[in-house]
Design an enzyme around this catalytic site. Structure first.
Site: not given
Ligand code: G3P
Length: 218
Positions: A85
């Site tokens: 990533k």
């Molecule tokens: O892993 C990437 C993403 O899904 C992060 O989510 O909830 O931290 O905005 P969040």
């Protein structure tokens, strides 16, 4: 639509993998930092890869392309399931192109606009991760972005898979399905909410109660 679990928690990963509920895992530095403790994150990635038969996204933490490529190459050597990533920056896109030339799969993350998604696809990204919840948080239309990316990728025949990320609730997931997102990554809580419905619970309770009246085993 492929379902990825957005976590580095091995207990959650084992539970979902054993139940056959997931197609892969996504992590990010914050999720890994929460569970890694004193341990080597590479051991954690290896254990996740041995638990899940599918792509496991592991993120670089360098900010310049050369170091991202070095980190990405090391991450990819951990296990065939690893997808590297990289963030959606100029250096991230440079690194993406170079890692792809080495045959390493790349998930370009922290995408917040359709032009960014187009650029990631042109850099050869295997997956693009638009963050819908974080856009909603600032009053923008997260799911509208997924529709825009779907439309532009289809229009130009781009094969990068849309991996809807930062999903906060089941409605995000349903809209991702309707729009035709290739994948969605969801936190464990949302995974289990998705399979629940009050009519399933009440229907099952009624069936079992009626069955008791005949007092027979199957
Ligand atoms: O892993 C990437 C993403 O899904 C992060 O989510 O909830 O931290 O905005 P969040």
């Amino acid at each position: 639509m492929k379902i990825f679990l957005d976590t580095a928690d091995l207990g959650e990963i084992r539970r979902a993998a054993e139940a056959g509920l997931i197609d892969g895992i996504t992590t990010n530095p914050s999720l890994v930092a929460k569970v890694a403790g004193d341990g080597d994150p590479r051991d954690l990635y290896l254990e996740i890869c041995e638990t899940v038969d599918g792509p496991v996204s592991a993120e670089v933490v360098a900010v310049d392309a050369d170091r991202m490529v070095a980190e990405g190459t090391r991450l990819a050597s951990i296990h065939d399931n690893i997808v590297v990533k990289v963030p959606l920056t100029e250096h991230g896109l440079r690194a993406c192109r170079r890692l792809r030339a080495e045959g390493i799969r790349v998930n370009v993350t922290l995408c917040f606009s359709a032009p960014q998604a187009l650029m990631a696809a042109k850099a050869g990204a295997t997956y693009i991760s638009p963050f819908v919840g974080r856009l909603d948080d600032i009053g923008h239309d997260g799911m509208g972005l997924i529709a825009e990316i779907r439309e532009s990728y289809d229009q130009y025949g781009l094969e990068t898979e849309i991996l809807t990320a930062s999903i906060r609730h089941t409605r995000h997931f349903v809209l991702a399905m309707r729009i035709g997102s290739d994948c969605a990554t969801i936190p464990p809580k949302v995974l289990y909410q998705l399979m629940k419905h009050p009519l399933t619970d009440s229907g099952l309770a009624a069936f079992l109660k009626d069955w008791e009246t005949i007092g027979r085993e199957i």
